[in-house]
Design a protein around this motif. Structure first.
Motif, PDB file in Angstrom:
ATOM      1  N   PHE A   1     -19.111  17.341  62.474  1.00 19.65           N
ATOM      2  CA  PHE A   1     -19.866  18.554  62.753  1.00 19.65           C
ATOM      3  C   PHE A   1     -19.817  18.900  64.238  1.00 19.65           C
ATOM      4  N   VAL A   2     -19.928  17.875  65.083  1.00 19.56           N
ATOM      5  CA  VAL A   2     -19.896  18.122  66.530  1.00 19.56           C
ATOM      6  C   VAL A   2     -18.617  18.862  66.902  1.00 19.56           C
TER       7      VAL A   2
ATOM      8  N   PHE B   1     -18.884  33.673  66.150  1.00 16.10           N
ATOM      9  CA  PHE B   1     -19.731  32.498  66.381  1.00 16.10           C
ATOM     10  C   PHE B   1     -20.969  32.535  65.487  1.00 16.10           C
TER      11      PHE B   1
ATOM     12  N   TRP C   1     -22.816   7.043  70.084  1.00 13.07           N
ATOM     13  CA  TRP C   1     -23.204   8.352  70.591  1.00 13.07           C
ATOM     14  C   TRP C   1     -24.720   8.453  70.599  1.00 13.07           C
TER      15      TRP C   1
ATOM     16  N   PHE D   1     -28.213  20.332  71.477  1.00 12.39           N
ATOM     17  CA  PHE D   1     -27.896  19.877  70.130  1.00 12.39           C
ATOM     18  C   PHE D   1     -28.624  18.576  69.790  1.00 12.39           C
ATOM     19  N   VAL D   2     -28.653  17.662  70.728  1.00 13.01           N
ATOM     20  CA  VAL D   2     -29.202  16.336  70.441  1.00 13.01           C
ATOM     21  C   VAL D   2     -30.663  16.443  70.025  1.00 13.01           C
TER      22      VAL D   2
ATOM     23  N   LEU E   1     -31.042  18.432  66.712  1.00 10.35           N
ATOM     24  CA  LEU E   1     -30.554  17.630  65.589  1.00 10.35           C
ATOM     25  C   LEU E   1     -31.593  16.589  65.189  1.00 10.35           C
TER      26      LEU E   1
ATOM     27  N   PHE F   1     -27.806  16.460  56.598  1.00  8.46           N
ATOM     28  CA  PHE F   1     -29.153  15.873  56.539  1.00  8.46           C
ATOM     29  C   PHE F   1     -29.387  15.259  55.159  1.00  8.46           C
TER      30      PHE F   1
ATOM     31  N   GLY G   1     -27.774  25.143  71.475  1.00  8.17           N
ATOM     32  CA  GLY G   1     -27.605  23.919  70.699  1.00  8.17           C
ATOM     33  C   GLY G   1     -26.177  23.649  70.301  1.00  8.17           C
ATOM     34  N   LEU G   2     -25.246  23.910  71.193  1.00 15.28           N
ATOM     35  CA  LEU G   2     -23.861  23.598  70.888  1.00 15.28           C
ATOM     36  C   LEU G   2     -23.645  22.092  71.024  1.00 15.28           C
ATOM     37  N   PRO G   3     -23.064  21.470  70.004  1.00 14.57           N
ATOM     38  CA  PRO G   3     -22.805  20.040  70.130  1.00 14.57           C
ATOM     39  C   PRO G   3     -21.939  19.734  71.342  1.00 14.57           C
TER      40      PRO G   3
ATOM     41  N   ILE H   1     -25.015  21.573  58.227  1.00 11.08           N
ATOM     42  CA  ILE H   1     -25.898  20.580  58.847  1.00 11.08           C
ATOM     43  C   ILE H   1     -26.979  20.147  57.867  1.00 11.08           C
TER      44      ILE H   1
ATOM     45  N   GLU I   1     -18.214  22.429  65.470  1.00  7.43           N
ATOM     46  CA  GLU I   1     -18.785  23.443  66.350  1.00  7.43           C
ATOM     47  C   GLU I   1     -17.949  23.576  67.612  1.00  7.43           C
ATOM     48  N   GLY I   2     -17.334  22.464  68.016  1.00  2.36           N
ATOM     49  CA  GLY I   2     -16.495  22.509  69.210  1.00  2.36           C
ATOM     50  C   GLY I   2     -15.330  23.470  69.031  1.00  2.36           C
TER      51      GLY I   2
ATOM     52  N   ARG J   1     -22.056  30.185  62.477  1.00  2.89           N
ATOM     53  CA  ARG J   1     -23.321  29.457  62.525  1.00  2.89           C
ATOM     54  C   ARG J   1     -24.059  29.526  61.193  1.00  2.89           C
TER      55      ARG J   1
END
Lengths: 560, 674
Positions: free
Chosen positions: B172-173, B203, B99, A447-448, A451, B218, A440-442, B214, B176-177, B207
């Motif tokens: 957030f994307v 990692f 996106w 991930f999508v 999420l 939400f 689930g790495l963005p 995350i 994590e990148g 997480r």
């Protein structure tokens, strides 16, 4: 018609192979061409569908759809008529009990309008089915490619099974008729039984029987549920096509069944589906079947067949039994899903056989899928379907890669392997990529889905979502642990290794790179896929909308 | 200008991305030893664009797109008139693409630059450029040369996108990148088991933080119905009326994310291990840029955090604990890179202490956040410098980094030594150097907290911790410097020909040293940085800028004390450390073993989870499968029970027939009767 041809093509090829015989070279080429052809057809259906969508959006005035499910492409033929339906029946009880007699005896007496009750051959496709069709077609091509060298004996039979299996899976995704869906749903068991039982590992027969009996036992209960549902619908005289899923769904939306009936039907129908998904605690057949199945079998089992369970929930339980799902299904199935997420992840953490690890990870990932589905809102269900696609891609690819390692070393034990990145650099790059997608790495596909599933569930019930989110942490843990043990560190190969160990070759790359490309595409730009899904999810979501006017205004405010 | 902005904005992250893809595709076959060229070129382009962006911001602070919606909330409440008169803040946005769109969740990938982002971008691109030049020398001859620069460029891309994000989800994307790039680069030498383990640890621990982040997102989405910064901040007043408690939860969840990424206690355990990666990576990712993402995120979320004093105090408290603990650990480490790593953790703690002080009063918010961000800014330069210096030492000593095995390198490596000295001075807070100014601002912010705001005692304790930590910082920086560069000249046997590094490596050192010396003086006391940052859309523009001359004197004294003590212990009286070590054995062991936090993690988290995992498999094997087998055996059991009935004896069959007949007759009779 494309919908029919997509099922017939692999079936015909299988029949042809069975009649002609022919050796391995012929069989695998026929299989490859057929599966590629099927892929093209599925893309054709997708193109067809998108042109319909475009047409609709330009036309502007959509026809009013009152069914929660509406296939955009249809192909329905009456198979046979099963007696008549009294449309103006005053006593619905009698109408059914005496139906057969009445038809025979009192034909002239009754003046009520009678419509023949039809059993149909009803194929259809909407966005969700098209996604699943395409996924099936792609994964089957990969499955053929990965079996190219590794299946040596009874190759013709192998490819026949594979093609029949493909036909069954495709059929289940285009069937919009209860009986037809069930037939295809069950039909997939037979070729897979042979795939596991003949070309599997050392415990193959035990695994094959176990998997067959277990899933069959569940689906028999589902069959009882289906029959009860159809009889009930006929008894109530709600529709002349009591087997058509969209028609039942729309009829029952207007005249909902009583709560007891709904709960009873939900329990019966879901029996087969929970085993197929599989939800905790009905998952134990999966690791065994996966470890014993040949690579192609595992790919299709994880990639597609498990989705039939989710698909069943989505197509049958959710639209037809809304009260039971919302009241009874959510606490039960969402809890099972949450437990499954954590339990599957923990199970994966304890494995040293890579394939078993991936099998347990499937339990966890499908938990996300079911969690999203039982959020019963747009985000959740869209996420669930997305997760079905994503899991198919990433787990399918994982099994392909594990199969490649197995082909080289004849072991999948992490204790016997280590540092493979030194020996197989390119294969390891693919492995790292897919593991990250699966974790689930963005930016990658996993991930999508996760999420959206989690965010949907967060809206419905934050606690479930929070527990489910720990699965994301554990997911990174077990996948990266697998990478660390198997692929990083100093090189370690089993003692029995002989012959040169070569890096991934062109054929293997061809089987896995398309999946990787899709993973990346969905991760970077998921909107097109989400649009397709959400369009079809809306009908189901509408059933569960408990909006107050204020909220509605709010929604409108957001749409702007 | 306005037509140019979108292209410029996209070029900042775009150039490194293109470079990364290019190197990944052609590095191995085509570029090989020249793989650094696209990376360095792309970073130069990014730096130029970021610099240009900054200049336009400096030149015309309110010429760009107006955004009146981003006024600060406290002032709306406190000083409504003033708020309305506020000047629009500079903000440049560039449309990207949708996106993901579902019914209620719309995420667009747009870029947005305000002054905070612009300052971050300048730091990131400039430091990356210098480190990449250094790396082209440092990594020379490594078989993974192309892979290194591909990941390096990918990191810069992700980091730029992280600060350019205009909503939490995009952030957030890329959050994590950068974590991914960090994973790939820590595990760069994947054949080393320790590197592979460190990468995974980084990692997974990250997480754990991301789990909080995350969920925080939400909750933001559920509460505000949007994840976009500007819209979230806009809707704060209405949420404040209906649901004021939610802010604490949101902020604590977000802070959990920041704790993971910015290595705050107890999630800091991954950062020292991350030193397994190549040294340029440690310099760039694990000191200058990525680890500051948490600070940036909290600073960006200031409007949310000021709504929850509880959360802010947690931020300060965790920051203080981290700063002190890490500084104490750094005292006894022998691995030069680890000393620097713990020092990074400690300095990040300083930044969080300052961020938390924003709750003291609305007027102090901007000052406190500025102090944190300014420290982030100066720290990026001097810590990158120190790491690169350590790398230079490592390069020369044949990859030995244990300070017990070499000393007195001042003659062999004069350039490294002089630049390292400046870095240490800046870190230790030597008056007039950059670290002094930023650390002083943090102390002032904490000092303000002891005077007002209702949490005076709390901030008093924090201030004491900060002062003690500042002293420890001065001490351990010079302990490391003295042990490495002073004393008698000794080399390990791995060092075949100790030498000064090549100009590609020393040039970045000199440039960074220059920045470390002057940047604080130029931008700190003159107020340039503060004024610029106050233009950020996340900050209230008006506020106090307190100064405290006594505190400044105090920090100078602290520096002198730490420096003097280190000089005495490691140069003048070299026997003292050993004596102290044996005298305070338990304390020394505690510090040397990093307060046994790794062990604590192992016993409290790793082993329980592993045991649980084992329990799960056993549960599967015995309970679930046992039940299944039982159910599966029911048909055959029934078969066994009924089998005797068909034993072939005709008389038995006759009896059963009779029984059936009787039952049938009874039934018939009943039917007639009824």
């Amino acid at each position: 018609m494309l919908l029919l041809s997509i099922i017939l093509l692999p079936l015909l090829a299988a029949v042809l192979l069975a009649l002609l015989g022919g050796g391995r070279p012929l069989a695998r080429w026929v299989a490859l061409l057929t599966t590629t052809g099927t892929l093209l057809i599925s893309l054709g259906i997708a193109a067809n569908l998108s042109s319909i969508r475009e047409h609709k959006s330009t036309a502007g005035n959509e026809r009013v759809i009152n069914s929660p499910i509406q296939p955009k492409l249809e192909w329905r033929r009456t198979w046979m008529t099963l007696g008549q339906l009294n449309v103006v029946s005053i006593q619905p009880k009698e109408a059914v009990v005496n139906e057969a007699d009445q038809v025979g005896l009192e034909m002239g007496d009754l003046i009520q309008q009678r419509i023949p009750i039809r059993l149909e051959f009803y194929l259809g496709a909407d966005g969700i089915s098209v996604l699943m069709l395409t996924l099936t077609a792609i994964l089957t091509v990969s499955a053929v490619l990965i079996s190219w060298e590794s299946i040596q004996d009874r190759a013709t039979e192998f490819y026949i099974c594979l093609l029949v299996l493909e036909a069954g899976m495709l059929g289940a995704f285009v069937a919009f008729d209860l009986i037809l869906f069930y037939v295809f749903f069950e039909f997939t068991l037979i070729p897979l039984f042979f795939l596991v039982g003949i070309w599997g590992g050392s415990q193959r027969q035990f695994a094959a029987y176990r998997f067959f009996i277990y899933t069959l036992a569940g689906s028999v209960i589902t069959l009882v549920g289906l029959v009860a549902l159809v009889l009930k619908v006929m008894q109530e005289g709600l529709t002349a096509t009591p087997f058509s899923i969209p028609d039942i769904a729309s009829a029952l939306t207007e005249h909902p069944l009583s709560d007891q009936w709904q709960i009873g039907l939900l329990l019966a129908l879901s029996a087969g589906f929970v085993i197929k998904v599989p939800l905790f605690p009905f998952h134990t057949w999966l690791p065994l079947a996966h470890t014993e199945a040949p690579t192609a079998g595992s790919v299709l089992l994880a990639g597609i067949l498990l989705k039939l369970g989710c698909y069943g929930f989505l197509r049958i339980c959710l639209p037809i039994l809304p009260t039971a799902v919302a009241g009874f299904g959510v606490p039960v199935f969402a809890t099972m899903a949450v437990i499954g997420i954590v339990y599957g992840a923990l199970g994966a953490l304890a494995q040293s056989d890579i394939k078993k690890l991936v099998a347990y990870s499937s339990v966890s990932h499908l938990g996300f899928c079911m969690l999203g589905m039982f959020a019963l809102n747009s985000e959740g269900i869209t996420g669930a379907v997305m997760q079905m696609v994503n899991h198919g891609l990433s787990t399918g690819a994982l099994f392909l890669l594990v199969g490649m390692v197995y082909d080289r070393y004849h072991t999948r034990e992490l204790s016997e392997l280590g540092g493979l990145a030194t020996r197989l650099p390119l294969l390891s790059v693919c492995m790292v990529f897919i593991c990250l997608a699966s974790a689930g790495l963005p930016g990658l596909n996993g991930f999508v889905g996760e999420l959206l599933s989690l965010i949907g569930m967060f809206k419905a019930n934050p606690i479930y979502s929070a527990i489910g989110a720990t699965g994301v942490v554990l997911g990174a843990w077990y996948l990266l642990d697998m990478l660390r043990r198997g692929f990083f560190g100093p090189l370690k190969e089993p003692a029995s290794t002989h012959g040169p160990i070569l890096d991934i070759n062109m054929r293997e790359l061809l089987s896995v790179v398309p999946l990787m490309a899709l993973c990346l595409w969905i991760g970077v730009y998921p909107k097109p896929v989400l649009d397709i899904i959400e369009d079809d999810v809306r009908g189901v979501v509408n059933l569960y909308r408990t909006t107050t006017p204020a909220q509605e205004a709010h929604v409108g405010h957001n749409d702007r | 200008m306005s037509e140019l902005t979108p292209a410029l904005l996209w070029l900042i992250p775009g150039a490194p991305l293109i470079a990364s893809v290019f190197i990944a595709c052609f590095g191995k076959a085509l570029l090989r030893g020249r793989s650094h060229v696209p990376c360095v070129a792309a970073l130069a382009v990014s730096t130029a664009c970021a610099g240009f962006m900054m200049l336009t911001f400096l030149a015309m602070p309110s010429s760009l797109k107006q955004d009146t919606s981003l006024l600060n909330r406290e002032q709306i409440q406190d000083l409504p008139v003033e708020a309305e008169q506020q000047e629009p803040k500079p903000l440049a946005t560039t449309p990207g693409y949708d996106w993901s769109v579902t019914e209620n969740l719309r995420v667009r990938l747009d870029l947005q630059v305000d002054s905070m982002t612009a300052l971050m971008l300048c730091t990131i691109t400039l430091v990356s450029l210098l480190v990449s030049i250094y790396a082209s020398g440092y990594m020379h001859g490594d078989p993974g040369y192309p892979r290194f620069f591909a990941a390096f460029a990918l990191f810069v891309f992700s980091m730029c996108m992280l600060v350019l994000a205009d909503n939490y989800l995009t952030m957030f994307v890329f959050w994590e990148g950068v974590g991914l790039c960090s994973y790939l680069l820590i595990g760069f030498w994947f054949q080393k088991p320790s590197a592979a383990a460190a990468a995974r640890k980084a990692f997974v621990v990250n997480r754990i933080g991301d789990f909080g982040f995350i969920l925080g997102i939400f909750l933001i989405w559920k509460t505000f119905d949007t994840v976009k910064f500007s819209e979230v901040f806009d809707r704060i007043p209405s949420v404040l009326e209906t649901n004021p408690e939610v802010f604490t939860t949101i902020c604590l969840l977000l802070f959990l994310g920041a704790m993971g990424k910015s290595a705050q206690f107890p999630l800091h355990v991954w950062l020292p291990d991350a030193m397994e990666g190549p040294t340029p990576v440690s310099a760039l990712i694990h000191a200058a840029t990525m680890v500051t993402a948490g600070v940036y995120m909290v600073a960006r979320s200031t409007p949310l955090f000021v709504m929850s004093p509880v959360a802010q105090m947690v931020v300060t408290g965790i920051g203080a604990i981290t700063a002190l603990l890490a500084a104490l650990t750094a005292l006894t480490q022998y691995d030069l890179k680890r000393v620097l790593a713990y020092s990074t953790v400690s300095q990040l703690g300083f930044m969080f202490m300052a961020l938390g002080a924003a709750c003291v009063s609305p007027k102090l918010t901007t000052f406190a956040v500025t102090a944190a961000m300014f420290h982030l800014f100066t720290h990026a330069f001097f810590k990158a410098l120190l790491f690169l210096g350590a790398g230079s030492v490592m390069h020369s000593m044949g990859d030995v980094i244990d300070m017990r095995r070499f000393s007195g390198l001042r003659h062999v490596m004069p350039h490294t030594r002089i630049t390292f000295l400046f870095g240490s001075l800046a870190l230790a807070g030597c008056p007039l150097l950059s670290g002094f100014w930023s650390k002083d601002e943090i102390l002032v912010a904490l000092f303000e907290g002891t005077k007002a705001g209702g949490h005076e005692t709390f901030f008093m304790a924090i201030l004491v911790v900060a002062v003690v930590t500042a002293f420890l910082t001065a001490f351990y920086s010079f302990r490391a410097y003295n042990m490495t560069f002073l004393g008698e000249e000794r080399f390990p046997e791995e060092a075949h020909h100790p030498h000064e590094s090549s100009p590609t490596m020393t040039l970045p050192l000199f440039i960074l040293a220059g920045f470390s010396v002057v940047i604080g003086l130029f931008l700190g006391p003159t107020g340039v940085y503060a004024r610029q940052l106050a233009q950020s859309t996340s900050l209230p523009e008006h506020g106090d800028h307190p100064h405290s001359v006594p505190l400044m004197a105090l920090s100078a004294a602290i520096f002198a004390a730490g420096y003097g003590l280190a000089r005495w212990m490691y140069v003048k009286a070299p026997g003292v450390p050993a004596k102290l070590e044996s005298g305070l054995k338990p304390l020394h062991r505690l510090s040397l073993n990093k307060f046994y936090l790794d062990e604590l993690f192992t016993y409290l988290l790793v082993i329980p989870v592993k045991v649980l995992a084992l329990v799960c498999t056993l549960f599967d094997k015995y309970l679930i499968d046992g039940l299944l087998n039982f159910v599966g055996s029911i048909p055959s059991m029934i078969g066994r029970i009924v089998r005797p009935m068909q034993n072939g004896l005709v008389s038995n069959y006759a009896w059963v027939m009779l029984l059936g007949l009787v039952l049938f007759l009874i039934q018939m009779l009943r039917a007639f009767a009824g």
